[in-house]
Structures are given as structure tokens and as C-alpha cells.
Design a protein around this motif. Structure first.
Motif, PDB file in Angstrom:
ATOM      1  N   PHE A  60      17.437  22.261  83.223  1.00 32.63           N
ATOM      2  CA  PHE A  60      18.786  22.378  83.371  1.00 32.63           C
ATOM      3  C   PHE A  60      19.486  23.242  82.450  1.00 32.63           C
ATOM      4  O   PHE A  60      19.709  22.930  81.366  1.00 32.63           O
ATOM      5  CB  PHE A  60      19.843  21.160  83.720  1.00 32.63           C
ATOM      6  CG  PHE A  60      21.131  21.181  84.263  1.00 32.63           C
ATOM      7  CD1 PHE A  60      21.321  22.059  85.434  1.00 32.63           C
ATOM      8  CD2 PHE A  60      21.987  20.636  83.838  1.00 32.63           C
ATOM      9  CE1 PHE A  60      22.508  22.293  85.862  1.00 32.63           C
ATOM     10  CE2 PHE A  60      23.506  20.570  84.064  1.00 32.63           C
ATOM     11  CZ  PHE A  60      23.557  21.562  85.185  1.00 32.63           C
ATOM     12  N   TYR A  61      20.036  24.430  82.929  1.00 35.34           N
ATOM     13  CA  TYR A  61      20.946  25.483  82.064  1.00 35.34           C
ATOM     14  C   TYR A  61      22.216  25.396  82.382  1.00 35.34           C
ATOM     15  O   TYR A  61      22.659  25.898  83.502  1.00 35.34           O
ATOM     16  CB  TYR A  61      20.095  26.561  81.895  1.00 35.34           C
ATOM     17  CG  TYR A  61      18.795  26.780  81.331  1.00 35.34           C
ATOM     18  CD1 TYR A  61      18.723  27.005  79.919  1.00 35.34           C
ATOM     19  CD2 TYR A  61      17.527  26.578  81.846  1.00 35.34           C
ATOM     20  CE1 TYR A  61      17.451  26.613  79.296  1.00 35.34           C
ATOM     21  CE2 TYR A  61      16.263  26.581  81.283  1.00 35.34           C
ATOM     22  CZ  TYR A  61      16.338  26.965  80.111  1.00 35.34           C
ATOM     23  OH  TYR A  61      14.877  26.651  79.577  1.00 35.34           O
ATOM     24  N   ARG A 121      20.633  23.511  76.989  1.00 37.71           N
ATOM     25  CA  ARG A 121      19.524  23.370  77.778  1.00 37.71           C
ATOM     26  C   ARG A 121      19.407  21.601  77.919  1.00 37.71           C
ATOM     27  O   ARG A 121      19.416  20.965  76.956  1.00 37.71           O
ATOM     28  CB  ARG A 121      18.357  23.897  77.239  1.00 37.71           C
ATOM     29  CG  ARG A 121      17.052  23.579  78.264  1.00 37.71           C
ATOM     30  CD  ARG A 121      15.917  24.090  77.354  1.00 37.71           C
ATOM     31  NE  ARG A 121      15.513  23.365  76.021  1.00 37.71           N
ATOM     32  CZ  ARG A 121      14.781  22.363  75.764  1.00 37.71           C
ATOM     33  NH1 ARG A 121      13.857  22.279  77.051  1.00 37.71           N
ATOM     34  NH2 ARG A 121      14.543  21.721  74.845  1.00 37.71           N
ATOM     35  N   TYR A 122      18.994  21.124  79.123  1.00 35.09           N
ATOM     36  CA  TYR A 122      18.569  19.740  79.329  1.00 35.09           C
ATOM     37  C   TYR A 122      17.175  19.880  79.962  1.00 35.09           C
ATOM     38  O   TYR A 122      17.084  20.476  80.764  1.00 35.09           O
ATOM     39  CB  TYR A 122      19.692  18.955  79.910  1.00 35.09           C
ATOM     40  CG  TYR A 122      20.997  19.063  79.587  1.00 35.09           C
ATOM     41  CD1 TYR A 122      21.302  18.141  78.576  1.00 35.09           C
ATOM     42  CD2 TYR A 122      21.887  19.908  80.004  1.00 35.09           C
ATOM     43  CE1 TYR A 122      22.746  18.213  77.841  1.00 35.09           C
ATOM     44  CE2 TYR A 122      23.363  20.051  79.393  1.00 35.09           C
ATOM     45  CZ  TYR A 122      23.648  19.339  78.234  1.00 35.09           C
ATOM     46  OH  TYR A 122      24.858  19.173  77.791  1.00 35.09           O
ATOM     47  N   LYS A 123      16.295  18.752  79.479  1.00 39.61           N
ATOM     48  CA  LYS A 123      14.912  18.811  80.148  1.00 39.61           C
ATOM     49  C   LYS A 123      14.748  17.428  80.552  1.00 39.61           C
ATOM     50  O   LYS A 123      15.135  16.377  80.171  1.00 39.61           O
ATOM     51  CB  LYS A 123      13.895  19.301  79.105  1.00 39.61           C
ATOM     52  CG  LYS A 123      13.495  18.300  78.070  1.00 39.61           C
ATOM     53  CD  LYS A 123      12.333  18.645  77.341  1.00 39.61           C
ATOM     54  CE  LYS A 123      11.757  17.152  76.377  1.00 39.61           C
ATOM     55  NZ  LYS A 123      10.684  17.590  75.634  1.00 39.61           N
ATOM     56  N   PHE A 124      13.844  17.220  81.661  1.00 37.19           N
ATOM     57  CA  PHE A 124      13.486  16.145  82.293  1.00 37.19           C
ATOM     58  C   PHE A 124      12.004  16.381  82.749  1.00 37.19           C
ATOM     59  O   PHE A 124      12.110  17.324  83.668  1.00 37.19           O
ATOM     60  CB  PHE A 124      14.591  15.846  83.505  1.00 37.19           C
ATOM     61  CG  PHE A 124      14.398  14.238  83.916  1.00 37.19           C
ATOM     62  CD1 PHE A 124      15.042  13.483  83.377  1.00 37.19           C
ATOM     63  CD2 PHE A 124      13.542  14.200  85.142  1.00 37.19           C
ATOM     64  CE1 PHE A 124      15.014  12.000  83.920  1.00 37.19           C
ATOM     65  CE2 PHE A 124      13.450  12.908  85.546  1.00 37.19           C
ATOM     66  CZ  PHE A 124      13.981  11.772  84.981  1.00 37.19           C
ATOM     67  N   ASP A 143      25.306  14.671  87.049  1.00 37.87           N
ATOM     68  CA  ASP A 143      26.104  13.985  86.084  1.00 37.87           C
ATOM     69  C   ASP A 143      26.620  14.784  84.994  1.00 37.87           C
ATOM     70  O   ASP A 143      27.912  14.885  84.754  1.00 37.87           O
ATOM     71  CB  ASP A 143      25.643  12.687  85.604  1.00 37.87           C
ATOM     72  CG  ASP A 143      25.204  11.438  86.576  1.00 37.87           C
ATOM     73  OD1 ASP A 143      25.951  11.607  87.855  1.00 37.87           O
ATOM     74  OD2 ASP A 143      24.697  10.614  86.191  1.00 37.87           O
ATOM     75  N   ILE A 144      25.644  15.605  84.562  1.00 39.75           N
ATOM     76  CA  ILE A 144      26.083  16.538  83.443  1.00 39.75           C
ATOM     77  C   ILE A 144      26.901  17.668  83.999  1.00 39.75           C
ATOM     78  O   ILE A 144      27.878  17.939  83.221  1.00 39.75           O
ATOM     79  CB  ILE A 144      24.752  17.085  82.594  1.00 39.75           C
ATOM     80  CG1 ILE A 144      23.751  16.206  82.019  1.00 39.75           C
ATOM     81  CG2 ILE A 144      25.043  18.248  81.775  1.00 39.75           C
ATOM     82  CD1 ILE A 144      22.381  16.452  81.541  1.00 39.75           C
ATOM     83  N   ALA A 145      26.499  18.053  85.071  1.00 36.27           N
ATOM     84  CA  ALA A 145      27.340  19.248  85.579  1.00 36.27           C
ATOM     85  C   ALA A 145      28.861  19.070  85.964  1.00 36.27           C
ATOM     86  O   ALA A 145      29.829  19.755  85.839  1.00 36.27           O
ATOM     87  CB  ALA A 145      26.510  19.800  86.923  1.00 36.27           C
ATOM     88  N   MET A 146      29.151  17.563  86.333  1.00 40.60           N
ATOM     89  CA  MET A 146      30.489  17.645  86.901  1.00 40.60           C
ATOM     90  C   MET A 146      31.108  16.368  86.437  1.00 40.60           C
ATOM     91  O   MET A 146      32.355  16.309  86.579  1.00 40.60           O
ATOM     92  CB  MET A 146      30.630  17.394  88.418  1.00 40.60           C
ATOM     93  CG  MET A 146      29.733  16.507  89.112  1.00 40.60           C
ATOM     94  SD  MET A 146      29.690  16.304  91.060  1.00 40.60           S
ATOM     95  CE  MET A 146      31.500  16.209  91.157  1.00 40.60           C
ATOM     96  N   GLN A 147      30.692  15.370  85.718  1.00 37.67           N
ATOM     97  CA  GLN A 147      31.356  14.175  85.539  1.00 37.67           C
ATOM     98  C   GLN A 147      30.672  13.341  84.113  1.00 37.67           C
ATOM     99  O   GLN A 147      30.553  12.291  84.268  1.00 37.67           O
ATOM    100  CB  GLN A 147      31.084  13.000  86.757  1.00 37.67           C
ATOM    101  CG  GLN A 147      29.873  13.113  87.359  1.00 37.67           C
ATOM    102  CD  GLN A 147      29.972  12.357  88.481  1.00 37.67           C
ATOM    103  OE1 GLN A 147      31.049  12.072  89.178  1.00 37.67           O
ATOM    104  NE2 GLN A 147      28.887  11.836  89.008  1.00 37.67           N
ATOM    105  N   LEU A 148      30.575  14.121  83.241  1.00 37.49           N
ATOM    106  CA  LEU A 148      30.335  13.558  81.929  1.00 37.49           C
ATOM    107  C   LEU A 148      31.427  12.727  81.262  1.00 37.49           C
ATOM    108  O   LEU A 148      32.512  13.037  81.313  1.00 37.49           O
ATOM    109  CB  LEU A 148      29.816  14.633  80.935  1.00 37.49           C
ATOM    110  CG  LEU A 148      28.416  14.898  80.597  1.00 37.49           C
ATOM    111  CD1 LEU A 148      28.174  15.600  79.436  1.00 37.49           C
ATOM    112  CD2 LEU A 148      27.474  13.891  80.691  1.00 37.49           C
ATOM    113  N   MET A 222      25.770  27.716  86.031  1.00 32.22           N
ATOM    114  CA  MET A 222      24.410  26.733  85.821  1.00 32.22           C
ATOM    115  C   MET A 222      23.415  27.251  86.648  1.00 32.22           C
ATOM    116  O   MET A 222      23.472  28.035  87.722  1.00 32.22           O
ATOM    117  CB  MET A 222      25.119  25.542  86.497  1.00 32.22           C
ATOM    118  CG  MET A 222      26.153  24.616  85.534  1.00 32.22           C
ATOM    119  SD  MET A 222      26.728  23.237  86.427  1.00 32.22           S
ATOM    120  CE  MET A 222      27.834  22.769  85.055  1.00 32.22           C
ATOM    121  N   ALA A 223      22.072  26.538  86.316  1.00 28.76           N
ATOM    122  CA  ALA A 223      20.908  27.050  86.960  1.00 28.76           C
ATOM    123  C   ALA A 223      19.834  25.792  86.731  1.00 28.76           C
ATOM    124  O   ALA A 223      19.902  25.364  85.530  1.00 28.76           O
ATOM    125  CB  ALA A 223      20.268  28.172  86.623  1.00 28.76           C
TER     126      ALA A 223
END
Length: 950
Positions: A60-61, A121-124, A143-148, A222-223
Motif C-alpha cells: 500500500f503506497y 509504503r506499507y506491506k502485508f 484504516d491507514i488511509a482514512m482513520q489512523l 494512494m495505490a
């Protein structure tokens, strides 16, 4: 930040995100790729690969990083990345909760994050047979994208860890790092000085962090990139679209952050940066220059094949310059000239960068040499022999598996607007191989058409070069460009260290077979006493599968000589081989190693052993053996320049100062351990002790000791591994090892073994660094002597215990909120001392040391009582088993080192599959038993390293 009408800015922002991507060549031709853009601007790429993979790689970038921070937001993009691993709506106990991950078939290594100049960058990595895992990854990304939850509590807990991460990365060169960063901030847009960073990260406004998140964490920046094996790629696409379609679109415009465009408009620059403190006084007269030859238009064509072809030619040119500069040996330049592509390394504006050091009174001559090398390449082009070598090296470095290729290619497609290719080898192999020298030479005038526009200088306080003006510097450079340029003369290629006559005069020495110590090996012995153990096998595929590795050892080390000779013994190989080896000069050896693709050739003397090791291409086995045989030739004492060696050795060791090594050396001396622990099977002193050792080395004794150790071939055993046939290798061994002459009488080694470490614990030792330290290093170790002769099982159990310790220590950061970043638990076996060691290690802020020590004591009590979760034990075993699976052990480096240890310490060979089987059998009771045997007060040694002023 530019103040432009909102509607126009928003239009430009959207234009930057969408049309550039869609205008790129190649994406529509790629099989197995699904991609799209949601109405809110969010983008996704799903790539199905043929290569079987156990886990789906989810990335997730956010197209925002360090370059997007305002002056008061320095490193806050990095801190936000850290905060994503705190509890969120869908991960209420944190994504790093290993119990939670275990239920998904995952472990801590399957998640992660990173921040760069351009992106976060976040990886999973989701197991493909666990559908809940994939959905969890999407939920976490959402969650990271909109409500940390960017609460002050979480921010305060994590900012200390970011501070410690920063300190740990720069503590050995902090002052130069800050000086270098400040110069970069002067030269390039969006870069920031670091003078006040440590204070800033402690005292920044939390609202500045929240503002960065609000401004840049938006769906049109975001992508998600997903690579793996998909049964139904359309269903995967449907899940992603459904999950992210309701992210609210951000109608607010955002400022354009384009370092290339911003830099292109700048006039020529000349910037000085004073290195105010922390430099070696003996280096006070040295000055470093940094030249940048701009390539402003190249970045705008990377979305086309033609443009990317040109960029690859530029990279190859940088490699040619690297090899040419490496061959230059002149007093006008200190060391060598570094040449590299700033786009690939560091993310600075597109330029050819040239870094070099000199002295103020040699500055003009250094400029002349650098410019001459550039113009030689521009005017006369690349030579056939170097062109072939550069292309081969480039292609060997671009080998990737299918998954890694698509992860990186899709990232660069979205982040950097680079063209995509349907198949990796369609371009990277075919085009580079087909690139003619004529076409390459046609590119060179384009790349080298101008002189450096951006010039930087780093000089210590008081250096004479600081008085030079921009006019003087540029006048010298322009003068260098006007001078006649001689044609480049390639250095002579050394293809053999022996002449044809010398080779012919070496007979094939007879040999006898010996009973091998290890099954499925062959052992031979020559009349001069040299023993060779051969193990032909096919390594696990990888970068070094076609190499040959040769390692020799003798048990005659520094312990065979007087205590006062210790440092003279350790430095003997470095001194004796400084000028070369045998009768061959160092320059010739360097040239041969390049020609024969010899990756390394190194020798050392440690406390209980000496060793000689080399690795290189199987095709050049003869050249490797020639080189190794030279180490046993008589020493030409007249050729040894002690003062030159001492200067070079001090320069190198001072440049390698390392507080961690000082800490390790201090621990060794607390427990009276004279042997240097191996690193990749090599043993060298490092840190401050290495510097002291050079000052205490006696020339005469070093030469005598080297002659004693390397002059007695009958004491040496060699191990040879690789995918070869014995019938091809043995004749070469007969010629080069079988003919080594004895030049020193055998010396009876008085002290062969170290005494076991006698720990009359508890022992506590505080040490003080003579260099500035922002933190404190703490080690708590428990030592236990080996019982019996079979060490491998207890070693494996101890490694699992070390992983359990690491998992206990995790709570210092993730539950208790201590400001720690570097910490670990370890279980190790010391074959020199026949000793085991379990230990805790933490670097922390000084004021947190005492409460951390208290928490560690609670962890020890838990281990003694067996308060270990089943998940922790399972994960610990899996972690260690990952290192001991047969395919991993069959990789060339690992297999060779394993064989070497069994030969060196005469240990029983263990079938490779037995390691993983034994790890599977480890139970909770074994860990409790081991803890109760090790974690006793009488085995305990505490060591602390801190600043004198703390």
C-alpha cells in the motif's frame, strides 16, 4: 508552497496522478494484470504471476514522503508510518500482535513499512490459502488511509522510537551526517537541514503531524499493488474496489512536489558546508567536492521505451566511469572518485554525481584529472573490453524472481512514471545485450555535454579550501575543459599470476587419499602436509550457485605467541600483504581479481587460528589457486613499507569506527575472551581496539609471526566447495597447493586452547565511550559451559530461547512505550571457548535504563516459571527453522560455512534435514529447562556502555 487558485491546482493535481500513468507505454499489453482508478482517485494494480508463491504480496503506497513535509514537519511522515502499527479499528491490539497474526497464518516478518523522499509504503504478505488474511490486509490499509488514531498518547510513545532509530543509524558518524544533509539541503529543493532534528523530534507540535496526515493521506495519492497467484483475479479486483470506493475524495488541491522540475529552473550553484566538529584532526586538511552534471530532460521520457533505453545507457555510462576512476592512482586524489546516478541512488534531481576528496593545494590538479576522465569518455568512447565487462556486471545484478520484479516495476510505474515491460527479459536482457558499442558511444556526448552546474564542498573548520570562491573553482574547471585531452589508455589486464614458464615448471605433486571426517567428501593430502577436503555439490539456485569457495585454516594463531605479540599477530597478514602477495604487487592482484571475477580473497590471524579464504567464478579456479598459493611464498622484507601500511590501516579503521563494535569488544574483555567472533566466516578487529592495535604493532614481530604461520603448509587444511568435478580440480591443486614449500620450521604451539570462560557472577561492568553517545547500550548475558561433545542440539535450543527473549523484549516498545528501536535476544555457541551464551541487548535513552532493567528481570522470572505463550514458542521455532531448512543450508555460503565449522572444530557431521526435524521437536519444557540452567545469578554478566558525560 505555491498559492494558486484552488480549482486550477486541483485540476493539475488530478492531471499529475491519472493521465501520466495512463499515457505510459506497455501496461495494456501485460498479461495477468488488472488495474484501475476509482472515482475518488484511488488506484490499484493486481498482477497474477506464474511462479508459485505461498503468500500474496500486498503493498500500500502513499505518494507522500520526506519531500512533502513542511519545515516544521521534518520526519513526521516517518513517524506516521510508525503510528500505523499502533491499534486501529480493524487491528485493536495492533497489527504487530503475533497471536493475531498467527491466526492468519502469518508472522511479524509479513508486515512492515518504510518512508522515502517520494512515498510511504506499507506491506502485508497474506497466505494465499487464508482468505481472511487478504481481507485483513485490505482492512488495515483502509484504516491507514482514512482513520489512523493519531492520539497524543500514541505520538508520545512512538516519537522516542523514531529518535532512537535515527541515533542508531548515525551515531558513528553523526557530525558528518548532519554536515552532509545540510549541504544537500542547500543544493536541492525540498531537502531539509538536520542541525536541530533531535530537538525537533522531541518537541514538535502534534498538530503539525496531524496536518501532514490530513493534507497528504488522500485517495488520489494512494495505490495498492498486489502480486501473487489468484484463482479468480476478477473477484480480487471486486474486493479491492468495494473496500476503497467509499474513501472520501479530497476536493482540496495540494501543491505540486516535483524535485526535478523545481531544480531544473535553478541557476548554477556553489555551496560550502563547514564540518565543525567530530572530524579526525589528522584529516583537517582534506576537502571533499561534489560535482553534479545535470540531466534535466531524462526524467520526462521514462514513460516511453525509447526514453528508458536512454536511461539504461546512462546507468551503464556511470558504471564505465566507476571502473575507470577505480583504476586511477594519484596523490592528487584521496582514495577514489565515486560516480553514480542520483536518480537511482538518493532520489535527488537527475544528475551524474562525482564525489572526490583532495587537499586544498591539489584541488586544481584533482579537477583536471576528473574532467579529463569525463572528456576522454565523451570524445573517444567506451573500449570493447570494458564495455563487455560493464554489460555482464549490469545483467548479473538485475537478476530477480518474478514476484520481486513486478513489485518493483509496478511501484516505479505508479510512483516514478516509468514504462512497464510485459516480460522482464524482453528489455533488461535482450536490449542491454544488443546495445552496440557504437550506439552507446553516440549517447555519451548527450550525457556529458555540460560542465557541473551544481558544486558542493565539505571541509573541516579552518580548512584552507573554505577560502576558495565560486569564481576560482569554476575557472579551474573551465580551464580543465579547454585543455587537450589525451586518448584513454586501458590498464593492462592481468590474466595470470604465474608466467607460462613458471606454470610449466610446477610438477603435478603426488597425493594420497585420507579417510574423510565428513560423509560424501573426499580428502587428499600432499607430501608437504597440505590437506584438502573436496565437496562437489549443486548449491541451491542463487547469485553464487556457480562460484567456487576455498577456505583454509591452521590452529596456529596468536595464542602460539607471547601475550605482548597479540596485536602484532592479528595485524601480520594486513601488514605483509599491504604491498602485494609474494612477489606480485597489490595492483597486479587487484587487476587479476577483476579479470578472473574473484569476489574476495582474505587472510587473517586470530587468537586460536589463522585462515585464508577466496571465492570466485568456477571458470577461473586456476587463477584463484594461484593467488592463494602466493600467501605461502617467502616474504620480501625490503618491499614492506611499515609507515605506508600504518597510515592506510589507520585511515581505514578510523573510517570504520563503530560503537557497537566497541561494545562487543568490551564484553569480550569483561569475560576474558581473546578470540574475535566470526562475521561471514572472517575474523577482524573493529572499532577503537582496531585503531589501538595498529599503534601497538611491531614490524619485526609481525613479519616473523606471519612467516611462522604461513610458512608451515603442513599445518593447513583447505575446504573446497562448488558445482565441480574432482577430476577437474585435483590437478590444479596438485600444481599450486602440492608445490607450496616450507619456509619456516614447524613451531610447537604452547597454548592451543582458550580457557573456558569462568563466570563468577553476578558481574556488572560500566564502560565509558571516548566518543559522544546520545543513548546507552546495555547487555545482560548468561554464560554456560558445554556439557558433552555434541553441541548442535543445544545450540538450536538456545537459538529458540534467544527468539523467545526477543519476543519478551518486544513489549518494551509495543506495550510499555519505552523509546527503544534496537533491541534483541540471542542464543549463541562459542566453539573457541566451548561456551554457550543467552543474552538480552537494548539501546535506550539513559533515563530509561533502570526501568528497562527492572522489566527484563520480570521477563527472566517469566521464562523460569514457563510463562511462555504457545504462539511465541511456535513463532520462535519457525524463525529459527527458517534458517535451517535444507534448501537454505544448501545455499553456497551457508553450506560452506557449515562444513568449515565441522572441519575446524572436528565436530560430528549432521545430515541437513535433521536440523529442522529437531527444531520441530522442541517443547515448552525444553525452554523452561534451558532457562533454569542458564538464567542463574552465577552465570550473569551485565555490561553497560555510556557517554562520559551521562
Amino acid at each position: 508552497m505555491m498559492a494558486i487558485k484552488k480549482c486550477w491546482l486541483y485540476f493539475m493535481a488530478c492531471l499529475l496522478i491519472h493521465p501520466l500513468v495512463l499515457a505510459q507505454e506497455g501496461i495494456e499489453k501485460i498479461d495477468g494484470l488488472r488495474y484501475g482508478t476509482l472515482t475518488n482517485g484511488f488506484q490499484y494494480f493486481i498482477k497474477n504471476v506464474d511462479e508459485p508463491v505461498a503468500k500474496t504480496k500486498m503493498q500500500f503506497y502513499i505518494k507522500a514522503g520526506f519531500d512533502h513535509e513542511a519545515s516544521l514537519q521534518q520526519q513526521l511522515s516517518h513517524l506516521i508510518e510508525h503510528l500505523a502499527f499502533k491499534p486501529t479499528e480493524h487491528t485493536p491490539t495492533s497489527i504487530k500482535d503475533e497471536v493475531f497474526l498467527a491466526r492468519l497464518g502469518m508472522n511479524i516478518r509479513d508486515i512492515g513499512g518504510s518512508t522515502s523522499n517520494l512515498h510511504t509504503r506499507y506491506k502485508f504478505h497474506a497466505p494465499k490459502h487464508h482468505p481472511k488474511a487478504f481481507e485483513t490486509g485490505l482492512d488495515w490499509f483502509k484504516d491507514i488511509a482514512m482513520q489512523l488514531p493519531l492520539t497524543s498518547e500514541h505520538i508520545n510513545l512512538e516519537k522516542g522510537a523514531v529518535r532512537q532509530e535515527f541515533i542508531s543509524g548515525i551515531q558513528d558518524h553523526k557530525d558528518f551526517f548532519i554536515t552532509e544533509k545540510n549541504l544537500t539541503a542547500q543544493l536541492f529543493p525540498f531537502r531539509k537541514p538536520y542541525d536541530q532534528f533531535l530537538d525537533h523530534i522531541q518537541n514538535f507540535s502534534h498538530n503539525d503531524l496531524r496536518r501532514f496526515y490530513h493534507d497528504w493521506y488522500r485517495p488520489d495519492l494512494m495505490a495498492i499493488i498486489v502480486v501473487g497467484n489468484f484463482k479468480d483475479i476478477q473477484e480480487t479486483e471486486k474486493m479491492i474496489r468495494s473496500k476503497f470506493k467509499d474513501l472520501p475524495a479530497n476536493q482540496e488541491p495540494y501543491p505540486e512536489v516535483d524535485i526535478h522540475a523545481a531544480h531544473k529552473g535553478r541557476p548554477s550553484q556553489f555551496k560550502k558546508q563547514v564540518w565543525e566538529k567530530g572530524f579526525d584532526p589528522s584529516k583537517k586538511e582534506e576537502v571533499e567536492y561534489r560535482f553534479y552534471i545535470r540531466q534535466p530532460d531524462m526524467v520526462n521520457s521514462l514513460h516511453t521505451r525509447k526514453g528508458y533505453q536512454k536511461y539504461l545507457a546512462f546507468q551503464l555510462m556511470c558504471d564505465v566511469l566507476f571502473y575507470r576512476f577505480k583504476k586511477i592512482n594519484t596523490p592528487d586524489i584521496i582514495g577514489t572518485v565515486a560516480s553514480f546516478d542520483t536518480y537511482k541512488y538518493g532520489g535527488n534531481p537527475f544528475s551524474l554525481a562525482l564525489y572526490f576528496s583532495t587537499y586544498p593545494d591539489k584541488t586544481q590538479a584533482a579537477f583536471q584529472l576528473v574532467v579529463e576522465t569525463l572528456l576522454q569518455l565523451k570524445q573517444y568512447g567506451v573500449l570493447e573490453q570494458e564495455w563487455k565487462k560493464v554489460k555482464e556486471a549490469y545483467l548479473s545484478q538485475t537478476v530477480q524472481n518474478e514476484v520481486s520484479y513486478w513489485e518493483e516495476a509496478l511501484r516505479d510505474y505508479w510512483i516514478k512514471n516509468e514504462v512497464l515491460f510485459p516480460q522482464e527479459d524482453e528489455f533488461f536482457y535482450h536490449w542491454v545485450q544488443e546495445l552496440s558499442i557504437e550506439k552507446m558511444n553516440a549517447y555519451l556526448p548527450q550525457f556529458l555535454s555540460s560542465s557541473p552546474k551544481d558544486i558542493g564542498m565539505i571541509a573541516p573548520q579552518g580548512n584552507k579550501a573554505l577560502h576558495y570562491t565560486e569564481e576560482e573553482i569554476r575557472a579551474w574547471i573551465e580551464e580543465a575543459y579547454r585543455r587537450p585531452i589525451p586518448k584513454y589508455k586501458a590498464p593492462e589486464v592481468v590474466r595470470s599470476l604465474y608466467s607460462p614458464t613458471q606454470i610449466k615448471e610446477l610438477p603435478l605433486a603426488p597425493y594420497t587419499f585420507k579417510a574423510p571426517l565428513i560423509d560424501y567428501t573426499q580428502e587428499i593430502a600432499f607430501p608437504n602436509g597440505v590437506r584438502v577436503v573436496l565437496k562437489p555439490y549443486k548449491p541451491t539456485p542463487g547469485l553464487r550457485e556457480n562460484s567456487i569457495k576455498i577456505s583454509g585454516f591452521t590452529t596456529h594463531g596468536a595464542s602460539c605467541f607471547s601475550k605482548s605479540d597479540y596485536y602484532s599477530a592479528l595485524n601480520a597478514p594486513s601488514l605483509v600483504t599491504h604491498h602485494g602477495v609474494g612477489e606480485v604487487k597489490a595492483k597486479e592482484i587487484k587487476n587479476l581479481m577483476e579479470y578472473a571475477k574473484i569476489l574476495n580473497c582474505q587472510s587473517y590471524i586470530d587468537f586460536q587460528e589463522a585462515s585464508l579464504q577466496a571465492e570466485g567464478s568456477l571458470m577461473h579456479t586456476e587463477e584463484i589457486l594461484q593467488l592463494l598459493s602466493l600467501y605461502f611464498q617467502p616474504i620480501d622484507q625490503q618491499a614492506i613499507n611499515f609507515d605506508a601500511w600504518k597510515k592506510d590501516a589507520l585511515d581505514f579503521r578510523k573510517s570504520q569506527k563503530n560503537l557497537r563494535e566497541d561494545f562487543r569488544n568490551g564484553i569480550r574483555y569483561v569475560v576474558n575472551d581473546s578470540a574475535i567472533p566470526p562475521s561471514f566466516n572472517l575474523r577482524y578487529l573493529k572499532g577503537e581496539e582496531a585503531i589501538r592495535s595498529i599503534e601497538q604493532t611491531d614490524r619485526k614481530r609481525s613479519i616473523e609471526i606471519y612467516q611462522q604461520v604461513f610458512g608451515a603448509p603442513g599445518e593447513w587444511t583447505f575446504l573446497v566447495t562448488g558445482n565441480f568435478r574432482n577430476s577437474n580440480i585435483i590437478p590444479l591443486l596438485q600444481r599450486y597447493f602440492g608445490n607450496i614449500k616450507e619456509v619456516a620450521k614447524k613451531k610447537q604451539c604452547v597454548e592451543k586452547d582458550q580457557k573456558p570462560i569462568q563466570v563468577a557472577g553476578p558481574i556488572k561492568k560500566e564502560m565509558y565511550s571516548n566518543r559522544s553517545m546520545e543513548n546507552v547500550m546495555y547487555d545482560l548475558s548468561y554464560y554456560q559451559s558445554q556439557q558433552g561433545t555434541n553441541s548442535w542440539k543445544e545450540t538450536l535450543e538456545l537459538k529458540v530461547l534467544g527468539q523467545l527473549i526477543k519476543r519478551k523484549l518486544n513489549r518494551l516498545r509495543y506495550e510499555l512505550g519505552f523509546s527503544v528501536y534496537n533491541f534483541g535476544g540471542y542464543g549463541r555457541y562459542n566453539p573457541d571457548k566451548k561456551q554457550y551464551r543467552a543474552h538480552f541487548q537494548v539501546a535506550c535513552q539513559p533515563e530509561e535504563l533502570q526501568p528497562i532493567q527492572t522489566e527484563i528481570q520480570l521477563m527472566i522470572e517469566e521464562l523460569l516459571k514457563g510463562e511462555i505463550s504457545k504462539v511465541d514458542l511456535k513463532q520462535a521455532k519457525e524463525r529459527i527453522k527458517g534458517w535451517y531448512k535444507k534448501p537454505v543450508l544448501m545455499q553456497h555460503r551457508q553450506f560452506h560455512e557449515l562444513l568449515y565449522q565441522h572441519l575446524r572444530y572436528v565436530e560430528t557431521w549432521v545430515p541437513l534435514e535433521n536440523y529442522a526435524k529437531f527444531i520441530d521437536q522442541i517443547e515448552m519444557d525444553d525452554m523452561v529447562r534451558l532457562s533454569q540452567r542458564y538464567l542463574k545469578e552465577e552465570n550473569k554478566v551485565e555490561v553497560i556502555l555510556r557517554d562520559n558525560d551521562i
